[in-house]
Design an enzyme around this catalytic site. Structure first.
Site, PDB file in Angstrom:
ATOM      1  N   ALA A  62       0.866  -1.183   0.000  1.00 56.58           N
ATOM      2  CA  ALA A  62       0.000   0.000   0.000  1.00 56.58           C
ATOM      3  C   ALA A  62       0.901   1.231   0.000  1.00 56.58           C
ATOM      4  O   ALA A  62       2.089   1.148   0.337  1.00 56.58           O
ATOM      5  CB  ALA A  62      -0.875  -0.011   1.252  1.00 56.58           C
ATOM      6  N   GLY A 101       0.512  -5.129   0.801  1.00 56.33           N
ATOM      7  CA  GLY A 101      -0.633  -5.149  -0.110  1.00 56.33           C
ATOM      8  C   GLY A 101      -0.286  -5.724  -1.463  1.00 56.33           C
ATOM      9  O   GLY A 101      -1.145  -6.281  -2.153  1.00 56.33           O
ATOM     10  N   GLU A 104      -0.603  -9.349  -0.963  1.00 55.14           N
ATOM     11  CA  GLU A 104      -2.021  -9.657  -0.750  1.00 55.14           C
ATOM     12  C   GLU A 104      -2.761  -9.658  -2.086  1.00 55.14           C
ATOM     13  O   GLU A 104      -3.597 -10.508  -2.355  1.00 55.14           O
ATOM     14  CB  GLU A 104      -2.633  -8.658   0.229  1.00 55.14           C
ATOM     15  N   GLU A 124       3.959  -5.570   7.355  1.00 60.95           N
ATOM     16  CA  GLU A 124       3.114  -4.591   8.019  1.00 60.95           C
ATOM     17  C   GLU A 124       3.454  -4.379   9.501  1.00 60.95           C
ATOM     18  O   GLU A 124       3.403  -3.267  10.002  1.00 60.95           O
ATOM     19  CB  GLU A 124       1.640  -4.957   7.884  1.00 60.95           C
TER      20      GLU A 124
HETATM   21  N1  T1G Z   1       4.680   3.391  -0.047  1.00 61.83           N
HETATM   22  C1  T1G Z   1       5.145   4.587  -0.514  1.00 61.83           C
HETATM   23  N2  T1G Z   1       6.440   4.819  -0.861  1.00 61.83           N
HETATM   24  C2  T1G Z   1       7.288   3.786  -0.724  1.00 61.83           C
HETATM   25  C3  T1G Z   1       6.892   2.515  -0.236  1.00 61.83           C
HETATM   26  C4  T1G Z   1       5.514   2.342   0.096  1.00 61.83           C
HETATM   27  N3  T1G Z   1       5.039   1.168   0.534  1.00 61.83           N
HETATM   28  N4  T1G Z   1       8.001   1.711  -0.222  1.00 61.83           N
HETATM   29  C5  T1G Z   1       9.027   2.443  -0.668  1.00 61.83           C
HETATM   30  N5  T1G Z   1       8.612   3.690  -0.971  1.00 61.83           N
HETATM   31  C6  T1G Z   1       9.436   4.780  -1.515  1.00 61.83           C
HETATM   32  C7  T1G Z   1      10.559   5.170  -0.575  1.00 61.83           C
HETATM   33  O1  T1G Z   1      10.099   6.104   0.391  1.00 61.83           O
HETATM   34  C8  T1G Z   1      11.541   5.784  -1.568  1.00 61.83           C
HETATM   35  O2  T1G Z   1      11.034   7.074  -1.900  1.00 61.83           O
HETATM   36  C9  T1G Z   1      11.368   4.917  -2.811  1.00 61.83           C
HETATM   37  O3  T1G Z   1      10.075   4.296  -2.692  1.00 61.83           O
HETATM   38  C10 T1G Z   1      12.418   3.829  -2.919  1.00 61.83           C
HETATM   39  O4  T1G Z   1      12.391   3.133  -1.664  1.00 61.83           O
HETATM   40  C11 T1G Z   1      -2.755  -3.110   3.009  1.00 61.83           C
HETATM   41  C12 T1G Z   1      -1.276  -1.656   4.613  1.00 61.83           C
HETATM   42  C13 T1G Z   1      10.204  -2.076  -1.725  1.00 61.83           C
HETATM   43  C14 T1G Z   1      12.149  -3.243  -0.691  1.00 61.83           C
HETATM   44  O5  T1G Z   1       6.463  -1.931   3.928  1.00 61.83           O
HETATM   45  O6  T1G Z   1      10.664  -2.316   1.837  1.00 61.83           O
HETATM   46  O7  T1G Z   1       0.879  -2.773   2.242  1.00 61.83           O
HETATM   47  O8  T1G Z   1      12.972   8.483  -1.132  1.00 61.83           O
HETATM   48  O9  T1G Z   1      14.851   3.451  -1.152  1.00 61.83           O
HETATM   49  O10 T1G Z   1      15.942   0.151  -1.418  1.00 61.83           O
HETATM   50  O11 T1G Z   1      -1.705  -4.853   4.110  1.00 61.83           O
HETATM   51  O12 T1G Z   1      11.202   0.329  -0.373  1.00 61.83           O
HETATM   52  O13 T1G Z   1      12.834   7.679  -3.531  1.00 61.83           O
HETATM   53  O14 T1G Z   1      11.187   9.388  -2.644  1.00 61.83           O
HETATM   54  O15 T1G Z   1      13.442   1.688   0.066  1.00 61.83           O
HETATM   55  O16 T1G Z   1      14.899  -0.449  -3.690  1.00 61.83           O
HETATM   56  C15 T1G Z   1       3.943  -2.646   3.096  1.00 61.83           C
HETATM   57  C16 T1G Z   1       8.323  -0.878   2.149  1.00 61.83           C
HETATM   58  C17 T1G Z   1       3.187  -1.356   3.159  1.00 61.83           C
HETATM   59  C18 T1G Z   1       7.417  -2.011   1.749  1.00 61.83           C
HETATM   60  C19 T1G Z   1      12.490  -1.270  -2.163  1.00 61.83           C
HETATM   61  N6  T1G Z   1       5.099  -2.487   2.234  1.00 61.83           N
HETATM   62  N7  T1G Z   1       9.325  -0.627   1.131  1.00 61.83           N
HETATM   63  O17 T1G Z   1      13.705  -0.934  -1.544  1.00 61.83           O
HETATM   64  O18 T1G Z   1      14.020   1.431  -2.400  1.00 61.83           O
HETATM   65  S1  T1G Z   1       1.807  -1.493   4.243  1.00 61.83           S
HETATM   66  C20 T1G Z   1       6.285  -2.123   2.741  1.00 61.83           C
HETATM   67  C21 T1G Z   1      10.455  -1.369   1.111  1.00 61.83           C
HETATM   68  C22 T1G Z   1       0.686  -2.444   3.375  1.00 61.83           C
HETATM   69  C23 T1G Z   1      -1.407  -3.730   3.329  1.00 61.83           C
HETATM   70  C24 T1G Z   1      -0.545  -2.842   4.124  1.00 61.83           C
HETATM   71  C25 T1G Z   1      11.486  -0.963   0.087  1.00 61.83           C
HETATM   72  C26 T1G Z   1      11.564  -1.902  -1.137  1.00 61.83           C
HETATM   73  P1  T1G Z   1      12.075   8.234  -2.330  1.00 61.83           P
HETATM   74  P2  T1G Z   1      13.730   2.443  -1.179  1.00 61.83           P
HETATM   75  P3  T1G Z   1      14.739   0.031  -2.292  1.00 61.83           P
END
Ligand code: T1G
Length: 646
Positions: A62, A101, A104, A124
């Site tokens: 998400a 998400g 999911e 999450e």
């Molecule tokens: N939402 C928005 N922005 C995100 C994001 C996200 N989920 N994940 C990363 N970014 C942005 C980050 O801020 C950065 O922005 C750019 O992408 C590159 O990130 C309903 C509610 C995927 C392994 O927790 O683990 O889904 O600084 O430097 O090293 O159940 O990003 O470039 O402007 O980390 O290649 C669950 C979190 C959400 C994944 C990639 N998902 N992200 O790593 O790049 S909750 C996460 C990561 C959810 C559902 C629930 C990593 C990555 P900027 P980066 P990277």
């Protein structure tokens, strides 16, 4: 820009998501996918649908930036159900990271095909929430309850091969993911389709199993709420009908989404992502980093060599004589052997790590190094001698770095030809494990050299924080204040054990006194004695009394606590109580929350002074230092966030 593109490969439709940087499921993308289901359901020529992503990764979850706002339709769980209930089977084609998400959504598909380099996970809980789009309800139906509990309550992703073993994906492919996924879809249509995931059975463990898991998770979580709430959702998924379990998951997700712990974890999440690319260095190119060198093969030096090797850099290790070189290599072997024992490295990988190290005492080995990191004894004279030598033997454009944790880098660099290439890189021990790297430029450090420090941090997978020059930079300066405040509580009659228990209850792995016993009281004592010898007025501390009495910590069988031989369990010490008795007030009971509040306030107060003096650039940087350098609980956001300074 089109977030969702639909192409045809014969009778297979290919839906491509293109929402840089990580295909996060923001409202517009959810709407795009919602509409794509309707479009494809209405096309009788389509027999199956492949869902694939452009860019570096499958949907990474998400959109975390939406979390501070009320959720907007189409809601993700509804979209997952819509894909699951589509007229034709959808096949998720996963590369990069299918997380939260994103995974999911993939579980709403009938099949999942993963590239061999992909990972899937439900992180999450690391954001203080639970999966909010069926992750706790569909995962057990794919992988079984035990695997689902591990995946969801730890938030740790699994690689493609492990995901296949667990049943989270149906195939692992190499090469052209799109072509392979289309072929998989065509083949799947020749056989009866499996049930939609929501309709698949799940075997419920007995109540004792859940209690056992609850105890283990509560011990590990140390006050963090989301993992235990996720366990409750997983139990509902195993014991109740799908719809009821989904309702419980959704209610839990919405409840936690607005919680303090979720806000704190999002704060750290974004701070961690901003740290490696600070805005003030935008457009400044770092110098090339192809070959590195470390001077000093002790605990810290060997750890730095290991970190550099983990990042794939060839490393020269220099020591003062052959015996020290041998000891340095032994330290390095011990690190890699430990990694093999823990399953982090295979034997061939460990051998490769070691093969990439050239160790010796001939400084001519440094002639081609792009970066040389000094990690010798914490003495100004010793360090100055090292840099005098480096200034003679290293390339004129080689970056020269000191790992000092307390000395003024300007004093170390004095007399160096071209001090513009000199910088402080303060690693935290063990340097191949701890993520924090304090980057300490001097006023002469060139911007490109500073940018090179951050580029090194990126390549090592570390969290870099730029620090100004003062005693202890950011982290050790706050640590000194924290310890002083803890001793002030002792002087007020609070016991050593009560202070430590309060900080463990606050979420730290150990309290300030236990930590000193582990690291050794004499390290800080030597700093204080050095300052006194230099004429500074350094008041006696209670720790001084203990060190002078020979109580340096676990290594001498006693510090703030007594230790039975061979046992590292801290035992309250009557000897310590007697030693400090003249300095302390009559015993008083202070509530643990009050103790923690007092110590956190002291850390934050020092943090405000550090900000005011320009030693740290932002409050978030200070929080990153505390979380990644000193074990501050990330689900509290750090002392600055916790006391309202954001
Ligand atoms: N939402 C928005 N922005 C995100 C994001 C996200 N989920 N994940 C990363 N970014 C942005 C980050 O801020 C950065 O922005 C750019 O992408 C590159 O990130 C309903 C509610 C995927 C392994 O927790 O683990 O889904 O600084 O430097 O090293 O159940 O990003 O470039 O402007 O980390 O290649 C669950 C979190 C959400 C994944 C990639 N998902 N992200 O790593 O790049 S909750 C996460 C990561 C959810 C559902 C629930 C990593 C990555 P900027 P980066 P990277």
């Amino acid at each position: 820009m089109t977030l969702v593109r639909i192409d045809r490969d014969g009778d297979i439709a290919v839906v491509t998501v293109d929402n840089p940087p990580v295909n996060a499921l923001g409202q517009a993308l959810r709407q795009g996918l919602w509409d794509a289901v309707a479009t494809l359901d209405a096309d009788p020529a389509v027999r199956a649908v492949v869902l694939i992503c452009a860019g570096r990764t499958f949907i990474a979850g998400a959109d975390v930036t939406e979390f501070g706002r009320p959720p907007q339709p189409p809601h993700l769980p509804d979209l997952v159900d819509r894909i699951e209930g589509a007229a034709r089977p959808w096949i998720a084609a996963i590369h990069g990271s299918a997380l939260g998400g994103g995974f999911e959504l993939a579980m709403g598909c009938r099949f999942r095909v993963a590239l061999d380099t992909a990972q899937v996970g439900l992180p999450e809980v690391t954001l203080g929430i639970v999966p909010g789009a069926s992750g706790t309800v569909r995962t057990p139906r794919l992988a079984g309850v035990a695997a689902a509990v591990d995946l969801v309550t730890t938030g740790r992703p699994v690689g493609a091969a492990r995901a296949l073993d667990l049943g989270l994906v149906d195939a692992v492919v190499t090469g052209d993911l799109r072509a392979q996924a289309v072929a998989f879809a065509r083949a799947a249509l020749t056989r009866p389709l499996p049930q939609p995931v929501s309709a698949r059975p799940v075997t419920a463990p007995d109540p004792a199993w859940w209690e056992d898991r609850r105890k283990a998770i509560a011990k590990r979580a140390r006050g963090e709420v989301a993992p235990l709430r996720a366990l409750d959702c997983l139990r509902a998924a195993a014991e109740r009908p799908f719809a009821q379990a989904m309702a419980q998951e959704r209610a839990t997700f919405l409840d936690l989404r607005g919680s303090d712990q979720a806000a704190a974890l999002r704060h750290i999440f974004f701070a961690e992502r901003a740290a490696p690319r600070p805005a003030h260095l935008a457009g400044i190119d770092p110098l090339p980093l192809r070959r590195a060198a470390v001077i000093g093969g002790g605990t810290m030096g060997a750890g730095i060599v290991a970190a550099l090797r983990d990042a794939g850099l060839p490393v020269v290790l220099i020591e003062r004589d052959e015996a020290a070189v041998a000891r340095g290599l032994d330290n390095l072997r011990a690190i890699f052997d430990g990694a093999v024992r823990r399953g982090r490295l295979t034997e061939p990988q460990a051998a490769d790590r070691l093969a990439g190290v050239t160790a010796g005492c001939d400084h001519a080995l440094l002639a081609d190094s792009d970066l040389v990191i000094e990690a010798v004894f914490e003495d100004l004279g010793v360090k100055r001698a090292v840099f005098d030598r480096l200034g003679q033997v290293c390339r004129a454009d080689a970056v020269l770095a000191t790992n000092t944790s307390y000395l003024d880098p300007q004093l170390i660099a004095r007399g160096l030809p071209d001090p513009a290439r000199f910088i402080g890189l303060h690693f935290f021990s063990p340097a191949n494990v701890m993520k924090l790297l304090e980057i300490v430029p001097t006023p002469d450090t060139a911007p490109a050299v500073l940018a090179t420090g951050f580029a090194l941090a990126r390549s090592l997978g570390k969290i870099p924080v730029q620090a100004g020059i003062c005693e202890g930079f950011i982290g050790n300066r706050i640590l000194k204040r924290y310890r002083a405040e803890a001793e002030a509580l002792l002087r007020q009659g609070v016991t050593v054990a009560a202070v430590d228990a309060a900080m463990r209850a606050h979420g730290l792995a150990m309290g300030p006194f236990e930590a000193q016993d582990l690291g050794g009281l004499d390290i800080a004592w030597l700093q204080r004695e050095g300052a006194r010898a230099a004429g500074q007025d350094v008041p006696e501390t209670l720790g001084d009394i203990l060190v002078r009495a020979g109580r340096k910590g676990q290594k001498t069988g006693g510090g703030w606590y007594d230790y039975a031989p061979g046992d590292r369990t801290p035992q309250p010490s009557a000897a310590v109580a007697a030693l400090i008795a003249p300095q302390v007030a009559p015993a008083q009971d202070m509530p643990a929350e009050a103790i923690a509040a007092r110590l956190v306030a002291a850390m934050a107060d020092e943090g405000r002074a550090i900000l005011a003096q320009g030693i740290a650039r932002t409050p978030a940087d200070i929080d990153l230092v505390e979380v990644h350098g000193y074990g501050y609980p990330r689900w509290r956001g750090g002392p600055m966030f916790e006391t309202g300074l954001r």
